[in-house]
Structures are given as structure tokens and as C-alpha cells.
Design a protein around this motif. Structure first.
Motif, PDB file in Angstrom:
ATOM      1  N   GLN A  58       0.809  -1.214   0.000  1.00 18.32           N
ATOM      2  CA  GLN A  58       0.000   0.000   0.000  1.00 18.32           C
ATOM      3  C   GLN A  58       0.848   1.274   0.000  1.00 18.32           C
ATOM      4  O   GLN A  58       0.394   2.317  -0.474  1.00 18.32           O
ATOM      5  CB  GLN A  58      -0.930  -0.005   1.215  1.00 18.32           C
ATOM      6  N   ILE A  59       2.051   1.194   0.535  1.00 21.85           N
ATOM      7  CA  ILE A  59       2.866   2.406   0.655  1.00 21.85           C
ATOM      8  C   ILE A  59       3.900   2.546  -0.465  1.00 21.85           C
ATOM      9  O   ILE A  59       4.704   3.481  -0.441  1.00 21.85           O
ATOM     10  CB  ILE A  59       3.616   2.437   2.010  1.00 21.85           C
ATOM     11  N   THR A  60       3.861   1.651  -1.442  1.00 14.34           N
ATOM     12  CA  THR A  60       4.906   1.685  -2.472  1.00 14.34           C
ATOM     13  C   THR A  60       4.900   2.985  -3.280  1.00 14.34           C
ATOM     14  O   THR A  60       5.946   3.621  -3.450  1.00 14.34           O
ATOM     15  CB  THR A  60       4.770   0.486  -3.429  1.00 14.34           C
ATOM     16  N   VAL A  61       3.737   3.380  -3.776  1.00 15.27           N
ATOM     17  CA  VAL A  61       3.667   4.615  -4.578  1.00 15.27           C
ATOM     18  C   VAL A  61       4.014   5.813  -3.702  1.00 15.27           C
ATOM     19  O   VAL A  61       4.775   6.703  -4.119  1.00 15.27           O
ATOM     20  CB  VAL A  61       2.262   4.781  -5.194  1.00 15.27           C
ATOM     21  N   LEU A  62       3.486   5.834  -2.482  1.00 16.80           N
ATOM     22  CA  LEU A  62       3.809   6.924  -1.557  1.00 16.80           C
ATOM     23  C   LEU A  62       5.298   6.933  -1.245  1.00 16.80           C
ATOM     24  O   LEU A  62       5.926   8.003  -1.175  1.00 16.80           O
ATOM     25  CB  LEU A  62       3.008   6.764  -0.263  1.00 16.80           C
ATOM     26  N   GLY A  63       5.886   5.759  -1.069  1.00 21.53           N
ATOM     27  CA  GLY A  63       7.311   5.681  -0.769  1.00 21.53           C
ATOM     28  C   GLY A  63       8.169   6.257  -1.880  1.00 21.53           C
ATOM     29  O   GLY A  63       9.131   6.996  -1.621  1.00 21.53           O
TER      30      GLY A  63
END
Length: 326
Positions: A58-63
Motif C-alpha cells: 500500500q505504501i509503495t507509490v507513496l514511498g
């Protein structure tokens, strides 16, 4: 008989002793562990391998987006248009594919759009000498408007193409996780071990001094905004590949969440301060909070409140030393 210690010795010892506890990354790691234990005790599903894997996915794009924001903040800049850049890139990719264009060409164009947008932002910020926050806030509406014009406010589809980057796996590990981990290490290496990275830190610490030391500040700003645009282009590809269907507002909110993660990780608006390790821990903390509250069926309104409190606390903690020195 022991000699009494001088004030200088006492000061040195007291400074060295709590060095670890002054490290914001250390505090973030402790908070992440404590929150994981708390959420796990309230709902055993939280600590299952499947759920923890879901958190990282879930945090890949945000990361990825946060790496771009961190580079800009550390150099003394900021970009509030990255969410709209993601949306514009995603819309263009889907539009081209729906019109029968070659998938590879559509992906290349979609990746290139945020690069061009970053370059434009860098030129305006460096040459106009205007506040980056205001410039990029305005460009945020420009890029979002273009995405609306192209999409006409409709859902656009990838038609099942280009799924590997967002949904594929290598040796059982989700491809987005591999990409974000590579990006974190690459950004850390760039910032820590290269002349380019050291110049970014110098410019963020004192732009006038960096200029007087021979750094071409305008060119460095343009290069940094362009590089950040390339990172956002990668984030766009991962997002559109994972979703398959997008609207013009596909990237809405990513700019603020990336900013929040970077600030939580110890990066400051003043520039010249912050680490990529701390920044990524900030991303993980946001992901754990969101996932944990979702598992506990907490209202999204309270989730927003919780994120706001975390940001304020992180900013205060990062400025404790400055407050003490007043």
C-alpha cells in the motif's frame, strides 16, 4: 583523589550520552514497533505476514513519491504539484492505450510527462526567484486541469495491459516492493555519496553560501526538480499498472502525504537537514497507522485526525533542540 571534572568535560559527556535518543529515526523505529504491538494486541490479524505484506504494498507509490519530496525539501525546495503530475501521467498513458497506441510508447510518454513538468517547475522556481510553495501550488492546478481536459472527467482503462510493474512478482516478492526498496537505497546513495547530493545539502543549508562557493544554484535547482519529476514518473507507472483504471485525480493527496512522511522522518522546510532512512520510516509509520486503524474499523475522519496529530508531534520533536537553544 580524583580531580573534579570541568564544565567542558561534563558538557561533552552529557552531549555524547543521549546522542542516540536525539536521533529522530531511532524514535520513529520505537514508535513503529510500539504501534505494531498495540495494533497486534487489539487485532491479531495485524501482525500476520499477509497483512504486513499488504502494508508494504500500500505504501509503495507513496514511498517512491516521498523520495522525490525529500530530495526537494533537503535542497530547500518543495513541490506541491506531484499529485497532479501523477494524475496527468496516468491519464495520458490510459488515453493513448485506449486509442490504440503502442503500449511501450504510451508508457515512455507517460513517464516523460512528469520529467517535463519537473523541469518546468524548476525553471520557474529558479528564474523567477518566487517561493517554491506558491509556484508549485499554482502548477498543481495547471497539471490537474490538463488531466481533466484530456480525460473529460471519465474513467480511463489500461485494457489489461502493463500489469507486471504494479502486480507482478519476482521470486514471490511483489514488484512494487522491489522498486521502492531500490529507490530508497538509490536516493540514499545519491544524497550521501555523490557530489551532486552534497551540493543539494549545501544549497538547502545556505543557498547564498552555496552560490559563493561556486555552485550554480539555478542549474542545480532545475536538475533537482527534473530528477524529482523522473521519480514521480516511476511512481505514476507503478500506480497506473496496479490500478488498471484511473481518473484525473488518481494522484490526489500524494503531495501532502509525501510531505507529511518526509517531515515525520526528520526532513525540515528549512532545507539542509534530513535522511532518506528517516524519511522511509516516516512512510512506514503512515502506512502502519492507516492499516491498523482500518483493521480496527476506525472512521476515516479519525484517521485523518490521527495523521494530523502525528505530523504536529513530529515537527515539534524535530525542533526540540532549536527550542532549547533559545
Amino acid at each position: 583523589m580524583d580531580k573534579p571534572k570541568s564544565d567542558g568535560q561534563l558538557t561533552a559527556k552529557s552531549t555524547n550520552l543521549p546522542a542516540l535518543f536525539k536521533n529522530q529515526s531511532f524514535f520513529l523505529l520505537i514508535v513503529i514497533i510500539l504501534l505494531s504491538v498495540i495494533f497486534g494486541s487489539m487485532n491479531p490479524r495485524f501482525l500476520t505476514w499477509g497483512n504486513l505484506l499488504a502494508v508494504f504494498q500500500q505504501i509503495t507509490v507513496l514511498g517512491i513519491a516521498t523520495m522525490a519530496m525529500a530530495l526537494l525539501l533537503i535542497s530547500g525546495g518543495i513541490d506541491l504539484s506531484i499529485g497532479s503530475m501523477i494524475g496527468l501521467s496516468s491519464v495520458v498513458i490510459c488515453t493513448l492505450i485506449m486509442r490504440g497506441s503502442n503500449v511501450g510508447l504510451a508508457i515512455l510518454i507517460g513517464f516523460g510527462i512528469p520529467v517535463i513538468c519537473g523541469f518546468i517547475n524548476g525553471v520557474i522556481v529558479s528564474k523567477s526567484k518566487c517561493v517554491p510553495l506558491i509556484v508549485t501550488l499554482g502548477m498543481n492546478y495547471v497539471y490537474y486541469g490538463l488531466a481533466l481536459v484530456i480525460s473529460q472527467g471519465l474513467f480511463l482503462s489500461m485494457k489489461g495491459n502493463f500489469q507486471f510493474l504494479g502486480r507482478g512478482r519476482i521470486l514471490g516478492v511483489p514488484m512494487p516492493m522491489i522498486i521502492v526498496i531500490v529507490m530508497v537505497f538509490a536516493t540514499h546513495f545519491l544524497l550521501t555519496y555523490t557530489k551532486y547530493g552534497r551540493r543539494l545539502v549545501a544549497m538547502g543549508g545556505n543557498e547564498q553560501l552555496a552560490y559563493l562557493s561556486g555552485i550554480n544554484v539555478d542549474r542545480l535547482k532545475i536538475m533537482n526538480y527534473t530528477l524529482s519529476g523522473a521519480i514521480i514518473g516511476l511512481a505514476s507507472l507503478v500506480l497506473v499498472s496496479r490500478l488498471g483504471n484511473v481518473l484525473a485525480n488518481a494522484g490526489e493527496g500524494y503531495e501532502l502525504r509525501a510531505l507529511a512522511a518526509a517531515i515525520i522522518g526528520g526532513v525540515t522546510f528549512e532545507g539542509g537537514r534530513g535522511t532518506i532512512a528517516g524519511t522511509f520510516l516516516g512512510v512506514i509509520l503512515l502506512g502502519i497507522v492507516q492499516n491498523g486503524l482500518n483493521i480496527l474499523n476506525v472512521s476515516s475522519y479519525f484517521q485523518t485526525l490521527a495523521v494530523g496529530v502525528i505530523i504536529v508531534v513530529a515537527v515539534v520533536v524535530s525542533n526540540l533542540e532549536k527550542i532549547r537553544n533559545r
